[in-house]
Design an enzyme around this catalytic site. Structure first.
Site, mmCIF file in Angstrom:
data_model
loop_
_atom_site.group_PDB
_atom_site.id
_atom_site.type_symbol
_atom_site.label_atom_id
_atom_site.label_comp_id
_atom_site.label_asym_id
_atom_site.label_seq_id
_atom_site.Cartn_x
_atom_site.Cartn_y
_atom_site.Cartn_z
ATOM 1 N N SER A 65 0.790 -1.238 0.000
ATOM 2 C CA SER A 65 0.000 0.000 0.000
ATOM 3 C C SER A 65 0.820 1.285 0.000
ATOM 4 O O SER A 65 0.240 2.375 -0.006
ATOM 5 C CB SER A 65 -0.963 0.004 1.195
ATOM 6 O OG SER A 65 -2.038 -0.880 0.972
ATOM 7 N N ARG A 229 2.833 6.432 5.295
ATOM 8 C CA ARG A 229 1.955 5.495 4.589
ATOM 9 C C ARG A 229 2.564 4.110 4.717
ATOM 10 O O ARG A 229 3.739 3.920 4.436
ATOM 11 C CB ARG A 229 1.832 5.878 3.118
ATOM 12 C CG ARG A 229 1.125 4.866 2.236
ATOM 13 C CD ARG A 229 -0.300 5.257 1.894
ATOM 14 N NE ARG A 229 -1.201 5.303 3.007
ATOM 15 C CZ ARG A 229 -1.743 4.219 3.594
ATOM 16 N NH1 ARG A 229 -1.462 3.004 3.164
ATOM 17 N NH2 ARG A 229 -2.570 4.359 4.593
ATOM 18 N N SER A 230 1.782 3.159 5.152
ATOM 19 C CA SER A 230 2.282 1.799 5.374
ATOM 20 C C SER A 230 1.684 0.830 4.367
ATOM 21 O O SER A 230 0.829 1.192 3.557
ATOM 22 C CB SER A 230 1.941 1.344 6.799
ATOM 23 O OG SER A 230 0.527 1.329 6.981
ATOM 24 N N GLY A 231 2.134 -0.425 4.445
ATOM 25 C CA GLY A 231 1.600 -1.447 3.561
ATOM 26 C C GLY A 231 1.904 -2.837 4.095
ATOM 27 O O GLY A 231 2.793 -3.018 4.922
#
EC number: 3.5.2.6
Length: 288
Positions: A65, A229-231
């Site tokens: 993501s 922002r992570s994923g």
């Protein structure tokens, strides 16, 4: 926020950090790699002086993501070019829902603006919202073409949610390198790829992220700010890209990617926290 914007036109030449400065960080990352039987990539870019350090910075890792920042930046760019109206609406159909869509699943049968879809994408990581954005900007190819246009020759997007999160070893699709994405974030937030107004909007979406409280935010030094922002994906993929800064510290761009591990999500999260803490200690120890 003002301090971050003060550097909006600053993209210094990259200067490699001395190995001794990040020696402890490297030792910590290597120890975590061994303990989790994982592959880890890290990059750190100081926007004030261009000082750069990485560990496996040129290796490929699943984007997961973290691509969403780039997709929404592409929407903002296209809006500047008059190619898309961010206030235009898209009807939400039940057939379009994909896994993990906490915002959009409650709005089936309604309409959502592209701007609101980006807000949902960036703050909750809503996957259906992300697909709405991808559809508006020319799909994965449109995102990849945008990356090439701004000088990123490595990062690529090939599929939509949720398939892009597969994370299979050796698959080049939907991958980046820690070094490449750090450079891209530098261009998007501090370069000329976007107007200052849209840089602020992209930054605001990252600052208001609601799903990363247990990652870098949990060890952020007192008085510091973060936009991130992570994923997460298959085969142990876990990632975060972030910009951190304080009143006395220019923005630092950090990217951390994990892959090919059987570690639990909690263990992967803990790895990111430990690596982040080690990186932050490099900068806070300088001011002691």
């Amino acid at each position: 926020m003002k301090f971050l914007l003060a550097f909006s036109l600053l993209i210094p030449s990259v200067v490699f950090a001395s190995s001794s400065k990040f020696q402890q960080v490297e030792q910590d990352v290597k120890a975590i790699e061994v303990s989790l039987s994982a592959r880890i990539g890290v990059s750190v870019l100081d926007t004030q002086n261009g000082e750069y350090w990485d560990y496996n910075g040129n290796q490929r890792f699943p984007l997961t993501s973290t691509f969403k920042t780039i997709a929404c930046a592409k929407l903002l760019y296209d809006a500047e070019q008059g190619k898309v109206n961010p206030n235009s609406t898209v009807e939400i159909k039940k057939a379009d829902l994909v896994t993990y869509s906490p915002v959009i699943e409650k709005q089936v049968g309604q309409a959502i603006t592209l701007d609101d879809a980006c807000f949902a994408t960036m703050t909750t990581s809503d996957n259906t919202a992300a697909n709405i954005i991808l559809s508006a900007v020319g799909g994965p190819k449109g995102v990849t073409d945008f990356l090439r246009q701004i000088g990123d020759k490595e990062t690529r997007l090939d599929r939509i949610e949720p398939d892009l999160n597969e994370g299979k070893l050796g698959d080049l699709r939907d991958t980046t390198t820690p070094k490449a994405i750090a450079s891209t974030l530098n261009k998007l937030l501090f370069g000329s790829a976007l107007s200052e107004m849209n840089q602020k909007k992209l930054e605001s979406w990252m600052v208001n992220n609601q799903v990363t409280g247990n990652l870098l935010r949990s060890v952020l030094p007192a008085g510091w700010n973060i936009a991130d922002r992570s994923g997460a994906g298959g085969f142990g993929a876990r990632s975060i890209t972030a910009v951190v800064w304080s009143e006395h510290q220019a923005p630092i761009i950090v990217s951390i990617y994990l892959a090919q591990t059987q570690a639990s999500m909690a263990e992967r999260n803990d790895a990111i926290v430990k690596i982040g803490h080690s990186i932050f200690d490099v900068y806070t120890s300088q001011s002691r």
